[in-house]
Every structure is written in structure tokens, then in C-alpha cells.
Design a protein around this motif. Structure first.
Motif, PDB file in Angstrom:
ATOM      1  N   ASP A 108     -12.393  32.930  -8.427  1.00  0.00           N
ATOM      2  CA  ASP A 108     -11.695  33.814  -7.498  1.00  0.00           C
ATOM      3  C   ASP A 108     -10.589  33.072  -6.755  1.00  0.00           C
ATOM      4  OD1 ASP A 108     -13.475  35.792  -8.267  1.00  0.00           O
ATOM      5  OD2 ASP A 108     -14.875  35.370  -6.637  1.00  0.00           O
ATOM      6  N   TYR A 109     -10.861  31.808  -6.447  1.00  0.00           N
ATOM      7  CA  TYR A 109      -9.849  31.005  -5.737  1.00  0.00           C
ATOM      8  C   TYR A 109      -8.628  30.770  -6.635  1.00  0.00           C
ATOM      9  CZ  TYR A 109      -7.646  26.923  -3.615  1.00  0.00           C
ATOM     10  OH  TYR A 109      -6.735  26.033  -3.078  1.00  0.00           O
ATOM     11  N   ARG A 110      -8.859  30.439  -7.885  1.00  0.00           N
ATOM     12  CA  ARG A 110      -7.740  30.178  -8.797  1.00  0.00           C
ATOM     13  C   ARG A 110      -6.950  31.443  -9.115  1.00  0.00           C
ATOM     14  NH1 ARG A 110     -11.525  26.466 -11.293  1.00  0.00           N
ATOM     15  NH2 ARG A 110     -12.247  28.176 -12.625  1.00  0.00           N
ATOM     16  N   ASP A 111      -7.658  32.590  -9.220  1.00  0.00           N
ATOM     17  CA  ASP A 111      -6.994  33.846  -9.568  1.00  0.00           C
ATOM     18  C   ASP A 111      -6.406  34.572  -8.360  1.00  0.00           C
ATOM     19  OD1 ASP A 111      -7.808  33.310 -12.136  1.00  0.00           O
ATOM     20  OD2 ASP A 111      -9.589  34.613 -12.022  1.00  0.00           O
ATOM     21  N   HIS A 112      -6.641  34.066  -7.175  1.00  0.00           N
ATOM     22  CA  HIS A 112      -6.182  34.729  -5.940  1.00  0.00           C
ATOM     23  C   HIS A 112      -6.679  36.185  -5.894  1.00  0.00           C
ATOM     24  CE1 HIS A 112      -3.317  31.609  -4.440  1.00  0.00           C
ATOM     25  NE2 HIS A 112      -3.277  31.278  -5.728  1.00  0.00           N
ATOM     26  N   ARG A 113      -7.916  36.403  -6.310  1.00  0.00           N
ATOM     27  CA  ARG A 113      -8.499  37.736  -6.312  1.00  0.00           C
ATOM     28  C   ARG A 113      -9.868  37.676  -5.634  1.00  0.00           C
ATOM     29  NH1 ARG A 113      -5.205  41.758  -7.153  1.00  0.00           N
ATOM     30  NH2 ARG A 113      -6.949  43.013  -7.950  1.00  0.00           N
ATOM     31  N   TRP A 114     -10.159  38.733  -4.900  1.00  0.00           N
ATOM     32  CA  TRP A 114     -11.484  38.839  -4.264  1.00  0.00           C
ATOM     33  C   TRP A 114     -11.910  40.309  -4.237  1.00  0.00           C
ATOM     34  CZ3 TRP A 114     -14.982  35.234  -2.838  1.00  0.00           C
ATOM     35  CH2 TRP A 114     -16.079  35.676  -2.103  1.00  0.00           C
TER      36      TRP A 114
END
Length: 240
Positions: A108-114
Motif C-alpha cells: 500500500d505504501y509503494r502504490d500510494h493506495r489505501w
């Protein structure tokens, strides 16, 4: 001489340290400590959305910060320290905050998605974390101002967060009861004929009453014609 010296040292330790403390020391000696992690500079952290758990994103190993302690798992055990790079001490159970940390936080951190939303995470310097972590938690800093850096994420209360933190592995499903269709009021209901059950009447014993004997009937004289002798007598009287 060596035995005597060892006995004196043991008595001195018992006098200075209580028994529970000695037990903790023995446990700590038997359990190995994790290797030290060398950082070129104090590490920056990122707050995990919907928690007040901070994580070091640049480290290959999981290193967390929560409630003034640094935490790290190693070989199936947990350790904590007041410093991010040394002083690790064995922790006898899994910390409570870890239930709220998803295992996919690195992706999630690498994809900038949550949670399907854009996650504009903010890197927090070490000094700023040490000064403000307690105030941020008390004032709900990340919920009110930046919603954890996630666009379109609705802030949730602490009770909702704690309810999702501990989830039982097996949840008992409610048993579905079959509901019979209710008959409409306009339709008359069928009335089943009731079987007539013979009612058992109690038969009271009748008391035997004394029978009244009937008095013998007196035979009344039959009124008939007079005999011939009497007729002749009457004729004679009438002639005279």
C-alpha cells in the motif's frame, strides 16, 4: 575457595535483587536478542492510516513506533526499546497495536493506495515524532486535519477502530429460522372440527331408600243382583 566465593556472590545478589527480578534476568539471558540495525541518520516514519502506529518504510525489517516505544518482531518473538537502534528487550507477548496493522502495508505504501483511495503519505522526521506523538494522539491530529493523508477517507471514532482491531477467527452465524407465511386477515381461517371426547361423569352412589309397603287392598262387596230366595221374600212382603 571458589565455591565459597560463588556462594558469597549469590547471597549478595539475592539480598540486592528480589526473586521475581532474578527470574526475569534468567529469562532474558536464555532468549537471544535481535541483531542491531545501523542507520546512517535517525529514520523517518510514516503513520499507518486509521491507527496511531508509525512504521519505518525504508527498513527491510518491520520496525514500528507506538506509545513511546520502538517495536520489532524477530524469529517469532517481539522486542521493544526506547531507541530505534539498540537496547532491545524481549517482550513476552504480541503487542496489542499489531492487530490493526495490515500485512500488506508495504504494498500500500509503494502504490500510494489505501482502501481503494489515493494515499498521500507524509514522511515524518524523527525529532518531530519524538516531540509530538503524544499530543497528536490525544488531539486526534491525523483524523481532524489530514484524514491520515488518504483522500476521501471518512474519519472513524476510536470505538470503531478498536472494534475492528480484535476480530474473532470464527464468528458464529445466526441460525436462520423458517418463517411461515402469515395468512391474510381477509381470508377466513379453516376451523378443524374438534373431536368430541366422551365426558366421564361421576356416578354418585344412590342411597337405598326403604321401600314403603303397600297396604293390602280391602275387597269391596260386589253389587249385583239379589239371590232368588231373597226375591221371593220381597214378593211376599209386597203382596201382603
Amino acid at each position: 575457595m571458589k565455591k565459597l566465593l560463588f556462594g558469597i556472590v549469590l547471597l549478595a545478589l539475592l539480598a540486592v535483587f528480589p526473586v521475581p527480578t532474578m527470574a526475569e534476568v534468567n529469562i532474558g539471558i536464555n532468549i537471544p536478542l535481535p541483531p542491531l540495525i545501523v542507520f546512517a541518520s535517525p529514520p523517518e516514519v510514516v503513520v499507518i492510516p486509521e491507527t496511531y502506529v508509525y512504521v519505518v518504510p525504508d527498513s527491510d525489517e518491520d520496525i514500528f513506533f507506538y506509545d513511546g516505544w520502538w517495536w520489532r518482531p524477530w524469529e517469532g518473538r517481539w522486542y521493544r526499546s526506547r531507541h530505534y537502534g539498540s537496547g532491545w528487550v524481549y517482550y513476552q507477548r504480541v503487542p496489542s497495536f499489531y492487530a490493526r496493522v495490515p500485512s500488506s502495508w508495504r504494498n500500500d505504501y509503494r502504490d500510494h493506495r489505501w482502501g481503494g483511495h489515493q494515499w498521500n503519505h507524509q514522511r515524518i522526521p524523527h525529532q518531530q515524532l519524538q516531540r509530538n506523538w503524544s499530543t497528536w494522539k490525544k488531539s486526534n491530529h491525523w483524523e481532524k486535519q489530514q484524514t491520515w493523508g488518504v483522500q476521501g477517507l471518512k474519519p472513524r471514532t476510536r470505538s470503531q477502530q478498536s472494534s475492528q482491531a480484535v476480530r474473532p477467527k470464527s464468528q458464529a452465524k445466526p441460525q436462520s429460522r423458517e418463517v411461515e407465511p402469515q395468512e391474510s386477515r381477509s381470508q377466513p381461517r379453516e376451523v378443524k372440527p374438534q373431536e368430541s371426547r366422551p365426558q366421564s361423569r361421576e356416578v354418585k352412589p344412590q342411597r337405598s331408600q326403604p321401600q314403603q309397603r303397600e297396604a293390602p287392598k280391602q275387597s269391596k262387596p260386589k253389587q249385583g243382583k239379589p239371590e232368588r230366595g231373597e226375591e221371593e221374600k220381597q214378593d211376599r212382603k209386597s203382596r201382603e
